[in-house]
Design a protein around this motif. Structure first.
Motif, PDB file in Angstrom:
ATOM      1  N   VAL A 129      61.377  32.837 106.742  1.00 31.88           N
ATOM      2  CA  VAL A 129      60.113  32.805 106.008  1.00 31.88           C
ATOM      3  C   VAL A 129      60.302  33.447 104.639  1.00 31.88           C
ATOM      4  O   VAL A 129      60.778  34.584 104.537  1.00 31.88           O
ATOM      5  CB  VAL A 129      59.018  33.564 106.789  1.00 31.88           C
ATOM      6  N   MET A 130      59.928  32.729 103.598  1.00 30.57           N
ATOM      7  CA  MET A 130      59.988  33.280 102.256  1.00 30.57           C
ATOM      8  C   MET A 130      59.058  34.478 102.143  1.00 30.57           C
ATOM      9  O   MET A 130      57.962  34.496 102.701  1.00 30.57           O
ATOM     10  CB  MET A 130      59.605  32.215 101.220  1.00 30.57           C
ATOM     11  N   PHE A 132      60.741  35.570 113.636  1.00 30.30           N
ATOM     12  CA  PHE A 132      60.633  35.199 112.233  1.00 30.30           C
ATOM     13  C   PHE A 132      61.515  36.121 111.397  1.00 30.30           C
ATOM     14  O   PHE A 132      61.410  37.351 111.502  1.00 30.30           O
ATOM     15  CB  PHE A 132      59.185  35.321 111.768  1.00 30.30           C
ATOM     16  N   VAL A 133      62.354  35.537 110.570  1.00 33.52           N
ATOM     17  CA  VAL A 133      63.191  36.302 109.653  1.00 33.52           C
ATOM     18  C   VAL A 133      62.493  36.326 108.295  1.00 33.52           C
ATOM     19  O   VAL A 133      62.388  35.300 107.624  1.00 33.52           O
ATOM     20  CB  VAL A 133      64.592  35.692 109.507  1.00 33.52           C
ATOM     21  N   LEU A 134      62.001  37.494 107.913  1.00 34.61           N
ATOM     22  CA  LEU A 134      61.399  37.632 106.589  1.00 34.61           C
ATOM     23  C   LEU A 134      62.515  37.770 105.558  1.00 34.61           C
ATOM     24  O   LEU A 134      63.320  38.701 105.627  1.00 34.61           O
ATOM     25  CB  LEU A 134      60.484  38.857 106.536  1.00 34.61           C
ATOM     26  N   MET A 135      62.548  36.880 104.607  1.00 34.02           N
ATOM     27  CA  MET A 135      63.610  36.885 103.601  1.00 34.02           C
ATOM     28  C   MET A 135      63.270  37.903 102.509  1.00 34.02           C
ATOM     29  O   MET A 135      62.919  37.559 101.379  1.00 34.02           O
ATOM     30  CB  MET A 135      63.807  35.482 103.048  1.00 34.02           C
ATOM     31  N   THR A 153      59.621  45.594 100.053  1.00 37.77           N
ATOM     32  CA  THR A 153      59.908  45.147 101.417  1.00 37.77           C
ATOM     33  C   THR A 153      58.801  45.569 102.369  1.00 37.77           C
ATOM     34  O   THR A 153      58.354  44.783 103.220  1.00 37.77           O
ATOM     35  CB  THR A 153      61.263  45.712 101.877  1.00 37.77           C
ATOM     36  N   LYS A 154      58.340  46.792 102.243  1.00 37.87           N
ATOM     37  CA  LYS A 154      57.261  47.270 103.111  1.00 37.87           C
ATOM     38  C   LYS A 154      55.982  46.467 102.893  1.00 37.87           C
ATOM     39  O   LYS A 154      55.258  46.164 103.849  1.00 37.87           O
ATOM     40  CB  LYS A 154      57.009  48.756 102.858  1.00 37.87           C
ATOM     41  N   ARG A 155      55.706  46.100 101.656  1.00 39.38           N
ATOM     42  CA  ARG A 155      54.507  45.297 101.378  1.00 39.38           C
ATOM     43  C   ARG A 155      54.628  43.902 101.990  1.00 39.38           C
ATOM     44  O   ARG A 155      53.645  43.356 102.511  1.00 39.38           O
ATOM     45  CB  ARG A 155      54.271  45.195  99.864  1.00 39.38           C
ATOM     46  N   VAL A 156      55.822  43.321 101.936  1.00 37.37           N
ATOM     47  CA  VAL A 156      56.052  42.006 102.534  1.00 37.37           C
ATOM     48  C   VAL A 156      55.803  42.060 104.040  1.00 37.37           C
ATOM     49  O   VAL A 156      55.143  41.182 104.613  1.00 37.37           O
ATOM     50  CB  VAL A 156      57.483  41.525 102.233  1.00 37.37           C
ATOM     51  N   ILE A 157      56.335  43.075 104.691  1.00 35.82           N
ATOM     52  CA  ILE A 157      56.164  43.216 106.139  1.00 35.82           C
ATOM     53  C   ILE A 157      54.689  43.396 106.484  1.00 35.82           C
ATOM     54  O   ILE A 157      54.158  42.751 107.405  1.00 35.82           O
ATOM     55  CB  ILE A 157      56.990  44.399 106.659  1.00 35.82           C
ATOM     56  N   ALA A 158      54.003  44.267 105.745  1.00 34.95           N
ATOM     57  CA  ALA A 158      52.591  44.516 106.008  1.00 34.95           C
ATOM     58  C   ALA A 158      51.763  43.242 105.854  1.00 34.95           C
ATOM     59  O   ALA A 158      50.858  42.966 106.659  1.00 34.95           O
ATOM     60  CB  ALA A 158      52.063  45.604 105.075  1.00 34.95           C
ATOM     61  N   ALA A 159      52.077  42.452 104.844  1.00 30.93           N
ATOM     62  CA  ALA A 159      51.344  41.206 104.630  1.00 30.93           C
ATOM     63  C   ALA A 159      51.596  40.218 105.759  1.00 30.93           C
ATOM     64  O   ALA A 159      50.669  39.525 106.213  1.00 30.93           O
ATOM     65  CB  ALA A 159      51.739  40.587 103.288  1.00 30.93           C
ATOM     66  N   ASP A 206      62.278  39.937 112.101  1.00 30.41           N
ATOM     67  CA  ASP A 206      63.592  40.415 111.670  1.00 30.41           C
ATOM     68  C   ASP A 206      63.532  40.646 110.166  1.00 30.41           C
ATOM     69  O   ASP A 206      63.038  39.799 109.416  1.00 30.41           O
ATOM     70  CB  ASP A 206      64.691  39.404 111.986  1.00 30.41           C
ATOM     71  N   LEU A 207      64.040  41.780 109.738  1.00 30.34           N
ATOM     72  CA  LEU A 207      64.021  42.158 108.331  1.00 30.34           C
ATOM     73  C   LEU A 207      65.249  41.598 107.624  1.00 30.34           C
ATOM     74  O   LEU A 207      66.374  41.972 107.938  1.00 30.34           O
ATOM     75  CB  LEU A 207      63.986  43.684 108.215  1.00 30.34           C
TER      76      LEU A 207
END
Length: 337
Positions: A185-186, A211-214, A234-240, A252-253
């Motif tokens: 996932v972008m 899901f692998v967050l890119m 990175t933390k903001r991407v995960i939270a979103a 997956d990070l």
């Protein structure tokens, strides 16, 4: 995933093959995994075989890139040479090999929104590609499939959900009910970003195991100089992503094993080794971003992520209770110990 230009401090990393536990019916309230899963991506060619041999016994999954979708969205292009050999090597080492399928276009030299729409906008195309993909995964000795469709459009959201369902059905029919289906996932830092790039994350959880967050390519040759994937970003991407329905235990990070240089000539992407060599004494570690950077006398600026950056993100993934981490890629950096 990153293409050619484009993307733990001191604790011992324990790895368990827990992918089969990420069932599609899992809820956001799942308990955090006891051990952190590790995926390492690889492209056929070069010293890929040796890198997989080194990484497989320390990885849960080896993601093999892979096969691409034809320009008309109706079929798959021929699989690259070497995929089957890498899959066998991964299995021998104890890792689950997954076959990546993407909308990368050799014509564009980038991911193609047009290919994505041509595939996802047609029920017949979705079913045929999913069926062919599962069959190819079997013949290439891979044990699962990862969907890597990037640069999609908002109107592709329903088609992507339908395609994931077709892939899951085809993969389970061909490889067995426990065969994993994952998705790259972008990265986005808000709900609108995920929507605009074609993801209905909440709906996708019904048919995607993890899901692998890119979480890389925050900056690149297309932008001003900056971090590859800073820790705050990175933390903001995960939270979103969590806000859009992804439970932490199915995330997956993504971790970059590369860097970029702005200015000068030649390839903008660098391996960590090449970046450190180019920077020399000018290399500086940024604790807030968890990355290296350098500003050189000739005007070049470098930012890169390496083994130290990897360990910082492993620690973050554990703190946040994520399922695991995913390194792009072994071709650029060996899997850190």
């Amino acid at each position: 995933m990153v293409r050619p230009v484009l993307s733990l401090v001191t604790a011992t990393l324990a790895i368990a093959a827990v992918l089969s536990g990420c069932a599609s019916g899992s809820s956001p309230a799942e308990a955090r995994p006891a051990r952190l899963a590790v995926e390492a991506y690889v492209e056929p060619g070069g010293d890929a075989t040796a890198r997989v041999t080194d990484a497989a016994h320390r990885s849960t999954t080896i993601g093999i890139d892979g096969v691409t979708i034809a320009e008309d969205g109706a079929s798959l292009n021929p699989v690259p040479s070497g995929v089957s050999a890498l899959a066998r090597r991964a299995s021998t080492g104890g890792a689950t090999p997954e076959l990546l399928v993407s909308n990368y276009s050799d014509v564009l030299g980038d991911f193609s929104p047009e290919i994505g729409t041509a595939l996802l906008g047609s029920a017949a195309h979705r079913k045929r590609v999913a069926t062919d993909l599962a069959a190819l995964a079997a013949t290439q000795h891979t044990s699962g499939v990862q969907i890597d469709l990037e640069s999609l459009r908002e109107d592709d959201r329903a088609g992507l959900v339908a395609f994931a369902a077709e892939v899951r059905t085809a993969v389970h029919d061909r490889l067995g009910k426990r065969a994993p289906v994952s998705m790259a996932v972008m990265a986005s830092t808000d709900a609108a970003g995920y929507r605009d790039t074609g993801y209905d994350l909440r709906a996708l959880t019904a048919n995607v195991d993890r899901f692998v967050l890119m979480t890389y390519d925050e900056h690149g040759p297309w932008s001003d100089p900056g971090t590859i994937g800073s820790l705050p970003w990175t933390k903001r991407v995960i939270a979103a992503a969590e806000g859009q329905g992804l439970p932490a235990s199915r995330i997956d990070l993504g971790i970059a094993g590369y860097g970029y240089v702005w200015g000068g000539h030649g390839d903008a992407q660098l391996t960590p080794t090449a970046a450190q060599k180019a920077a020399g004494a000018a290399a500086r570690w940024s604790a807030p971003s968890g990355e290296w950077w350098a500003k050189l006398a000739d005007g070049r600026e470098l930012h890169w992520s390496d083994a130290r950056s990897y360990r910082e993100r492993v620690a973050l993934a554990r703190t946040l209770g994520l399922h695991g981490v995913a390194l792009w890629s072994l071709n650029l950096m060996p899997l850190p110990a």
